[in-house]
Design a protein around this motif. Structure first.
Motif, short mmCIF file in Angstrom:
data_model
loop_
_atom_site.label_atom_id
_atom_site.label_comp_id
_atom_site.label_asym_id
_atom_site.label_seq_id
_atom_site.Cartn_x
_atom_site.Cartn_y
_atom_site.Cartn_z
N HIS A 93 -13.87 -22.13 -46.36
CA HIS A 93 -13.44 -21.54 -45.39
C HIS A 93 -12.79 -22.67 -44.32
O HIS A 93 -13.75 -23.46 -43.85
N ILE A 94 -11.71 -22.81 -43.99
CA ILE A 94 -11.20 -23.65 -42.88
C ILE A 94 -10.09 -22.96 -41.99
O ILE A 94 -9.10 -22.25 -42.61
N ASP A 95 -10.37 -22.78 -40.77
CA ASP A 95 -9.37 -22.29 -39.66
C ASP A 95 -8.99 -23.22 -38.72
O ASP A 95 -9.90 -23.93 -38.18
N LEU A 96 -7.83 -23.95 -38.70
CA LEU A 96 -7.46 -24.93 -37.84
C LEU A 96 -7.85 -24.75 -36.45
O LEU A 96 -7.81 -25.91 -35.71
N VAL A 97 -7.91 -23.61 -35.91
CA VAL A 97 -8.17 -23.17 -34.51
C VAL A 97 -9.80 -23.20 -34.23
O VAL A 97 -10.07 -23.16 -33.20
N ASP A 98 -10.46 -23.30 -35.23
CA ASP A 98 -11.96 -23.14 -35.16
C ASP A 98 -12.44 -24.45 -36.11
O ASP A 98 -12.77 -24.89 -36.91
N THR A 99 -12.75 -25.52 -34.58
CA THR A 99 -13.21 -26.80 -35.14
C THR A 99 -14.53 -26.78 -36.10
O THR A 99 -14.83 -27.51 -36.87
N GLU A 100 -15.49 -25.70 -35.80
CA GLU A 100 -16.65 -25.78 -36.51
C GLU A 100 -16.26 -25.52 -38.02
O GLU A 100 -17.05 -26.19 -38.90
N SER A 101 -15.48 -24.74 -38.26
CA SER A 101 -15.06 -24.45 -39.81
C SER A 101 -14.54 -25.75 -40.39
O SER A 101 -15.12 -25.78 -41.49
N ASN A 148 -0.79 -27.21 -35.46
CA ASN A 148 -0.05 -28.45 -35.95
C ASN A 148 -0.48 -29.68 -35.70
O ASN A 148 -0.29 -30.82 -36.45
N VAL A 149 -1.04 -29.90 -34.54
CA VAL A 149 -1.18 -31.49 -34.23
C VAL A 149 -2.76 -31.50 -33.86
O VAL A 149 -3.51 -32.30 -34.42
N TYR A 150 -3.31 -30.45 -33.01
CA TYR A 150 -4.90 -30.70 -32.90
C TYR A 150 -5.72 -30.47 -34.16
O TYR A 150 -6.59 -31.01 -34.39
N GLY A 151 -5.00 -29.63 -34.93
CA GLY A 151 -5.62 -29.09 -36.13
C GLY A 151 -5.76 -30.33 -37.11
O GLY A 151 -6.73 -30.69 -37.76
N LEU A 152 -4.63 -31.17 -36.95
CA LEU A 152 -4.53 -32.45 -37.79
C LEU A 152 -5.51 -33.42 -37.27
O LEU A 152 -6.05 -34.04 -38.12
N ILE A 153 -5.68 -33.64 -35.87
CA ILE A 153 -6.76 -34.52 -35.51
C ILE A 153 -7.91 -34.06 -35.86
O ILE A 153 -8.84 -34.92 -36.29
N TYR A 154 -8.38 -32.78 -35.77
CA TYR A 154 -9.61 -32.61 -36.23
C TYR A 154 -9.81 -32.67 -37.82
O TYR A 154 -11.19 -33.09 -38.27
N MET A 155 -8.83 -32.57 -38.50
CA MET A 155 -9.16 -32.67 -39.80
C MET A 155 -9.28 -34.10 -40.13
O MET A 155 -10.17 -34.29 -41.02
N ALA A 156 -8.43 -34.97 -39.47
CA ALA A 156 -8.85 -36.48 -39.60
C ALA A 156 -10.09 -36.96 -39.26
O ALA A 156 -10.71 -37.66 -40.03
N GLN A 157 -10.64 -36.18 -38.17
CA GLN A 157 -11.84 -36.77 -37.71
C GLN A 157 -12.96 -36.41 -38.52
O GLN A 157 -13.95 -37.14 -38.63
N ALA A 158 -12.89 -35.01 -39.10
CA ALA A 158 -13.86 -34.48 -39.83
C ALA A 158 -14.03 -35.25 -41.49
O ALA A 158 -15.20 -35.42 -41.93
#
Length: 250
Positions: free
Chosen positions: A62-70, A112-122
């Motif tokens: 489960h990944i939802d790019l608007v849900d940082t915890e996921s 498209n942008v914040y989701g990318l940043i969160y993915m990179a950070q995680a």
């Protein structure tokens, strides 16, 4: 051009894996020898067709790019991942003068942008611990050329491309290859929404292009006919500016 990366025998994670380009990437990665692919989707049941076709080589997560915890939870559960493909994205048909333009760009930036940043950070630290690996970002030709009917989407993809350039420099230090993918009209639900069905090409071009571009050590990929036209015109700038060592970078 960087060091080549071969996905054979590797463990990958693909966001937006249940349809369109994302699903094709999962299928192509497995066909090309990936050991396992985490199909990252908002609803794990939407990956059932992939698990039925490929068995335990596909693992829904489960990944939802608007849900940082996921995103962070997925990084913990997919602790053996070596290749991350951030494919998930959204498009709104909005022009700057439309009343909904601000709402559209806020939504597109969030995914498209914040989701990318969160993915990179995680996942950056995880990739480093697993030997470096690769991080692939699905941008678009719209990141280079604004199309007025979906100009807010174009703006969000331009921002994503800018972040991808920074990731190339930052992740190079840990041995992680970064690939920026710039498709043109592709035969997907998003392509249909954008009204590009008549000229759209197969998502296979994107998926197979990613495998080849990683192996070649490329930073940019322009996979389809329309994208290749833009890529050819952009090549000199990309090589002399984007991929060059300027101001102490690179």
């Amino acid at each position: 051009m960087g060091k080549g990366y071969d996905i054979t025998g590797k463990v990958a994670l693909v966001t937006g894996a249940n349809r369109g380009i994302g699903r094709q990437i999962v299928e192509t990665f497995i066909d090309k020898g990936a050991a396992k692919v985490y199909a990252a989707v908002r609803a794990p049941a939407s990956a059932d067709a992939l698990t039925q076709a490929y068995g335990d080589k596909v693992v829904p997560v489960h990944i939802d790019l608007v849900d940082t915890e996921s995103i962070w939870e997925a990084a913990q559960s997919a602790s053996d991942v070596q290749v991350v493909v951030n494919n998930a994205g959204v498009l709104k048909m909005s022009r700057p003068l439309d009343p909904q333009a601000i709402d559209s760009i806020k939504y597109e930036m969030k995914i498209n942008v914040y989701g990318l940043i969160y993915m990179a950070q995680a996942f950056a630290g995880l990739l480093a611990r697993n030997g470096g690996g690769a991080f692939v970002q699905l941008n678009s030709v719209a990141s280079l050329k604004c199309f007025e009917d979906f100009s807010t989407y174009s703006a969000s993809k331009a921002a994503a491309y800018s972040i991808t350039q920074a990731l190339r420099e930052l992740l190079r230090e840990q041995g992680t290859a970064v690939l920026s993918v710039h498709p043109g009209p592709i035969d997907t639900d998003m392509g249909e929404a954008a009204g590009t069905t008549e000229v759209a090409e197969s998502p296979v071009l994107v998926a197979e292009g990613i495998v080849s571009a990683l192996k070649a050590g490329d930073f940019h990929l322009f996979p389809d006919s329309f994208a290749k036209q833009i890529g050819a015109a952009y090549r000199d700038f990309a090589q002399q500016v984007v991929e060059a060592e300027l101001m102490g970078g690179g």
